[in-house]
Scaffold this motif. Structure first.
Motif, PDB file in Angstrom:
ATOM      1  N   PRO A   1       4.328  12.295  -0.784  1.00 36.99           N
ATOM      2  CA  PRO A   1       5.323  11.380  -1.357  1.00 36.99           C
ATOM      3  C   PRO A   1       6.632  11.343  -0.575  1.00 36.99           C
ATOM      4  N   LEU A   2       7.053  12.500  -0.040  1.00 38.56           N
ATOM      5  CA  LEU A   2       8.296  12.532   0.734  1.00 38.56           C
ATOM      6  C   LEU A   2       8.164  11.744   2.029  1.00 38.56           C
ATOM      7  N   VAL A   3       7.077  12.003   2.783  1.00 39.17           N
ATOM      8  CA  VAL A   3       6.878  11.318   4.066  1.00 39.17           C
ATOM      9  C   VAL A   3       6.653   9.830   3.851  1.00 39.17           C
ATOM     10  N   ILE A   4       5.760   9.511   2.916  1.00 40.17           N
ATOM     11  CA  ILE A   4       5.440   8.103   2.685  1.00 40.17           C
ATOM     12  C   ILE A   4       6.624   7.385   2.037  1.00 40.17           C
ATOM     13  N   GLY A   5       7.370   8.105   1.192  1.00 44.04           N
ATOM     14  CA  GLY A   5       8.575   7.519   0.607  1.00 44.04           C
ATOM     15  C   GLY A   5       9.600   7.171   1.669  1.00 44.04           C
ATOM     16  N   PHE A   6       9.738   8.051   2.675  1.00 40.85           N
ATOM     17  CA  PHE A   6      10.645   7.767   3.791  1.00 40.85           C
ATOM     18  C   PHE A   6      10.180   6.526   4.551  1.00 40.85           C
ATOM     19  N   MET A   7       8.848   6.420   4.756  1.00 45.08           N
ATOM     20  CA  MET A   7       8.289   5.227   5.393  1.00 45.08           C
ATOM     21  C   MET A   7       8.633   3.976   4.597  1.00 45.08           C
ATOM     22  N   LEU A   8       8.515   4.071   3.281  1.00 47.26           N
ATOM     23  CA  LEU A   8       8.781   2.921   2.422  1.00 47.26           C
ATOM     24  C   LEU A   8      10.226   2.468   2.539  1.00 47.26           C
ATOM     25  N   VAL A   9      11.150   3.421   2.524  1.00 46.10           N
ATOM     26  CA  VAL A   9      12.570   3.080   2.659  1.00 46.10           C
ATOM     27  C   VAL A   9      12.831   2.387   3.990  1.00 46.10           C
ATOM     28  N   GLN A  10      12.229   2.932   5.065  1.00 41.96           N
ATOM     29  CA  GLN A  10      12.405   2.329   6.391  1.00 41.96           C
ATOM     30  C   GLN A  10      11.898   0.894   6.419  1.00 41.96           C
ATOM     31  N   VAL A  11      10.744   0.659   5.790  1.00 35.10           N
ATOM     32  CA  VAL A  11      10.153  -0.676   5.762  1.00 35.10           C
ATOM     33  C   VAL A  11      11.048  -1.649   4.998  1.00 35.10           C
TER      34      VAL A  11
ATOM     35  N   ILE B   1       0.828  -1.207   0.000  1.00 36.44           N
ATOM     36  CA  ILE B   1       0.000   0.000   0.000  1.00 36.44           C
ATOM     37  C   ILE B   1       0.862   1.257   0.000  1.00 36.44           C
ATOM     38  N   VAL B   2       1.936   1.245   0.763  1.00 38.98           N
ATOM     39  CA  VAL B   2       2.823   2.417   0.823  1.00 38.98           C
ATOM     40  C   VAL B   2       3.466   2.659  -0.544  1.00 38.98           C
ATOM     41  N   PHE B   3       3.920   1.592  -1.190  1.00 37.32           N
ATOM     42  CA  PHE B   3       4.522   1.723  -2.518  1.00 37.32           C
ATOM     43  C   PHE B   3       3.505   2.260  -3.525  1.00 37.32           C
ATOM     44  N   ALA B   4       2.274   1.747  -3.475  1.00 36.77           N
ATOM     45  CA  ALA B   4       1.227   2.204  -4.392  1.00 36.77           C
ATOM     46  C   ALA B   4       0.943   3.688  -4.204  1.00 36.77           C
ATOM     47  N   ALA B   5       0.958   4.141  -2.959  1.00 37.55           N
ATOM     48  CA  ALA B   5       0.696   5.559  -2.689  1.00 37.55           C
ATOM     49  C   ALA B   5       1.784   6.449  -3.257  1.00 37.55           C
ATOM     50  N   VAL B   6       3.016   6.060  -3.030  1.00 41.74           N
ATOM     51  CA  VAL B   6       4.149   6.873  -3.517  1.00 41.74           C
ATOM     52  C   VAL B   6       4.136   6.952  -5.036  1.00 41.74           C
ATOM     53  N   ILE B   7       4.023   5.796  -5.688  1.00 44.24           N
ATOM     54  CA  ILE B   7       4.138   5.777  -7.145  1.00 44.24           C
ATOM     55  C   ILE B   7       2.945   6.437  -7.824  1.00 44.24           C
ATOM     56  N   SER B   8       1.729   6.277  -7.264  1.00 49.13           N
ATOM     57  CA  SER B   8       0.542   6.878  -7.898  1.00 49.13           C
ATOM     58  C   SER B   8       0.571   8.398  -7.806  1.00 49.13           C
ATOM     59  N   THR B   9       0.960   8.934  -6.654  1.00 47.67           N
ATOM     60  CA  THR B   9       1.011  10.390  -6.527  1.00 47.67           C
ATOM     61  C   THR B   9       2.112  10.989  -7.391  1.00 47.67           C
ATOM     62  N   ILE B  10       3.250  10.316  -7.470  1.00 39.52           N
ATOM     63  CA  ILE B  10       4.350  10.826  -8.292  1.00 39.52           C
ATOM     64  C   ILE B  10       3.973  10.817  -9.774  1.00 39.52           C
ATOM     65  N   VAL B  11       3.408   9.708 -10.238  1.00 40.78           N
ATOM     66  CA  VAL B  11       3.074   9.594 -11.658  1.00 40.78           C
ATOM     67  C   VAL B  11       1.977  10.585 -12.043  1.00 40.78           C
ATOM     68  N   VAL B  12       0.913  10.634 -11.251  1.00 38.97           N
ATOM     69  CA  VAL B  12      -0.221  11.498 -11.601  1.00 38.97           C
ATOM     70  C   VAL B  12       0.106  12.968 -11.401  1.00 38.97           C
ATOM     71  N   MET B  13       0.759  13.297 -10.282  1.00 38.35           N
ATOM     72  CA  MET B  13       0.981  14.697  -9.937  1.00 38.35           C
ATOM     73  C   MET B  13       2.256  15.270 -10.557  1.00 38.35           C
ATOM     74  N   TRP B  14       3.325  14.470 -10.670  1.00 37.39           N
ATOM     75  CA  TRP B  14       4.599  14.972 -11.175  1.00 37.39           C
ATOM     76  C   TRP B  14       4.760  14.733 -12.677  1.00 37.39           C
ATOM     77  N   ILE B  15       4.609  13.474 -13.091  1.00 34.74           N
ATOM     78  CA  ILE B  15       4.904  13.138 -14.486  1.00 34.74           C
ATOM     79  C   ILE B  15       3.800  13.631 -15.420  1.00 34.74           C
ATOM     80  N   TYR B  16       2.542  13.344 -15.048  1.00 34.06           N
ATOM     81  CA  TYR B  16       1.435  13.769 -15.911  1.00 34.06           C
ATOM     82  C   TYR B  16       0.841  15.120 -15.511  1.00 34.06           C
ATOM     83  N   LYS B  17       1.330  15.660 -14.415  1.00 32.39           N
ATOM     84  CA  LYS B  17       0.966  17.023 -13.989  1.00 32.39           C
ATOM     85  C   LYS B  17      -0.551  17.250 -13.973  1.00 32.39           C
TER      86      LYS B  17
END
Length: 523
Positions: free
Chosen positions: A447-457, A401-417
């Motif tokens: 993405p930053l907070v959840i990405g940090f969580m993902l790395v920790q996990v 779930i954490v990975f899905a959150a990070v990647i979905s927000t990055i793709v939709v908000m950053w890449i596809y703007k």
């Protein structure tokens, strides 16, 4: 694209109105984690002080990502793979199928836990677990094996698990409005009344107020620890059913001109209110139990998760006056909270299959749902079922779930703007407007907070493993699940659509001068 496709997918089902959607969304959000996860997490991370990072996380990540899911599902009118395909191309569709696979794994074990609750609801009438609640659960009831994996089935588990699957599939087959919505409209108020009765009874017991005091006593020094803030974001994130397709799917069934932001606030704060109520009820019971044992609340083992629900709480119930009534109320609440969440998890899968392959609801429910039921029975009704459930649940929730959150927000908000478009969509259809602050929370902070969580996990699971399980076992059922989710997402993305996913009636670009009439919320 297949030559069999037509101009567009069939007309989408809809909720009957605002309240139908709100009840279904709250029913999804209020689940097992509210009752058995939040109290323990809060107690272990600063008690009353934990509420500070909890509400910060709710406002900066929980509600913003909830509205993100609403906007994606409502604007692009589809299940997770379809809506994300329309928002972010083939890559978005792959993310959507990854979210669907998260729900596949959750559904297979969530049904089993709901079945346990039904069994214990019946056991409460004669306190069948006796004086050794923990021993009864892992020994006589689950017949847990010392071997990590077996194929020895437990006959007593087969019937309740099969019965739960039969009930939820019948509800799913009935439809969004006639099945899912009606079930939530009945079960959610019943859950609130049942759990409220449990809490009122619990706080009248000797020592209960000491337990509540232990729950709320603040340890402000804990706020200086990063792990406490990570725990707060994790709890909010998991409990709101965001980032794994549920709210995208549910919002796609909303009427075209529906208020988005106000119901989001109602759902978020209703979920948090129930978590606080659960904390009071659970710790009132723990306070009573500690007083009976002559120990402190912090000396009680098993105050969260499966241990709390099926080992610690039955032991507490056995000590209570009117034990049978307390048992019935507690396990009845577990059942009601669990089955409404299970319905929402299954709907993500059913909707995705219907959208992709053009199946009718009944075909998708009995075909896909029947397959999931068989997998559930095969994996979790054996003497090693508890071990399998524990490992898969940890990897799916803490990594998937954490990975899905990070990647979905990055793709939709950053890449596809899509940020300006989505915030404009929410604002044009809602009484509560969102803008740059919302886009900052969803596109940068989360993405930053959840990405940090993902790395920790990932670091923790790779370096330390999980529990006492051997590495081959966690690799097979932990990382193996992740590999299956990724592989399945890629395979499903490569399969042609029955209907052209890009042909749908788009929303007009609402302008401030021409605001639409939206469905108002009285909730």
């Amino acid at each position: 694209m297949s030559s069999a496709k037509v101009t567009g997918a069939p007309k989408r089902e809809q909720w009957t109105g605002q309240f139908g959607f709100i009840f279904a969304a709250i029913g999804s959000a209020v689940g097992l984690g509210n009752i058995w996860r939040f109290p323990g997490v809060a107690f272990e991370n600063g008690g009353g002080a934990f509420l500070i990072p909890y509400f910060v996380a709710l406002l900066t990540a929980g509600i913003p990502i909830l509205l993100f899911d609403y906007a994606v599902g409502h604007r692009f009118r589809g299940s997770a793979p379809l809506a994300l395909r329309r928002a972010a191309g083939k890559g978005g569709e792959t993310i959507g199928w990854f979210q669907v696979m998260i729900n596949v794994f959750i559904a297979t074990y969530y049904a089993v836990v709901v079945a346990w609750a039904v069994s214990y609801f019946v056991f409460s009438f004669d306190l069948k677990w006796g004086d050794d609640a923990a021993g009864y659960f892992v020994g006589e009831y689950l017949q847990t094996s010392e071997a990590p994996f077996t194929m020895d089935f437990v006959p007593a588990l087969l019937i309740p698990v099969a019965a739960i699957w039969a009930v939820v599939l019948i509800v799913q087959a009935t439809g969004v409005a006639k099945g899912i919505e009606k079930m939530n409209v009945v079960f959610l108020p019943l859950l609130v009344v049942t759990f409220l009765a449990l809490v009122i009874g619990a706080i009248t017991l000797p020592g209960a107020l000491d337990g509540v005091s232990a729950f709320f006593t603040p340890d402000f020094a804990a706020l200086a620890q990063p792990k406490v803030w990570i725990a707060a974001y994790g709890q909010v994130f998991f409990s709101l059913s965001v980032a794994f397709g549920i709210m995208v799917t549910y919002s796609s069934y909303r009427k075209r001109r529906s208020n988005l932001s106000s119901p989001g606030l109602v759902v978020a704060f209703a979920n948090s209110s129930f978590e606080l109520l659960a904390g009071v009820g659970v710790f009132a019971a723990l306070g009573f139990f500690a007083a009976q044992q002559g120990i402190g609340v912090n000396e009680i083992d098993g105050i969260s998760g499966v241990s709390l629900a099926f080992m610690t709480f039955p032991a507490i119930v056995a000590e209570m006056p009117m034990s049978q009534l307390f048992g019935v109320l507690f396990f009845g609440s577990i059942f009601l909270a669990g089955i409404t969440s299970l319905i929402s998890v299954l709907e993500v899968i059913i909707a995705a299959v219907m959208d992709k392959f053009g199946l009718s609801r009944r075909q998708a429910v009995w075909g896909v749902g029947g397959l999931l039921a068989m997998i559930s029975l095969a994996l979790y009704t054996t003497t090693s079922g508890l071990n399998t459930l524990d490992v898969i649940d940890n990897w799916v929730n803490n990594f998937g779930i954490v990975f899905a959150a990070v990647i979905s927000t990055i793709v939709v908000m950053w890449i596809y703007k899509r940020g300006p478009e989505l915030s404009h969509h929410i604002s044009a259809l809602s009484t509560f407007k969102v803008g740059r602050v919302w886009r900052f929370f969803v596109g940068i902070l989360s993405p930053l907070v959840i990405g940090f969580m993902l790395v920790q996990v990932v670091v923790s699971l790779t370096r330390d493993g999980y529990g006492t399980y051997p590495s081959w076992y966690t690799n097979l059922f932990g990382w193996g699940c992740v590999a299956i989710m990724v592989l399945a997402a890629l395979i499903f993305t490569s399969i042609p659509w029955k209907y052209d996913p890009n042909k749908f009636v788009p929303y007009p670009e609402f302008t401030p001068e021409k605001q639409p009439t939206v469905e108002k919320s009285n909730a």
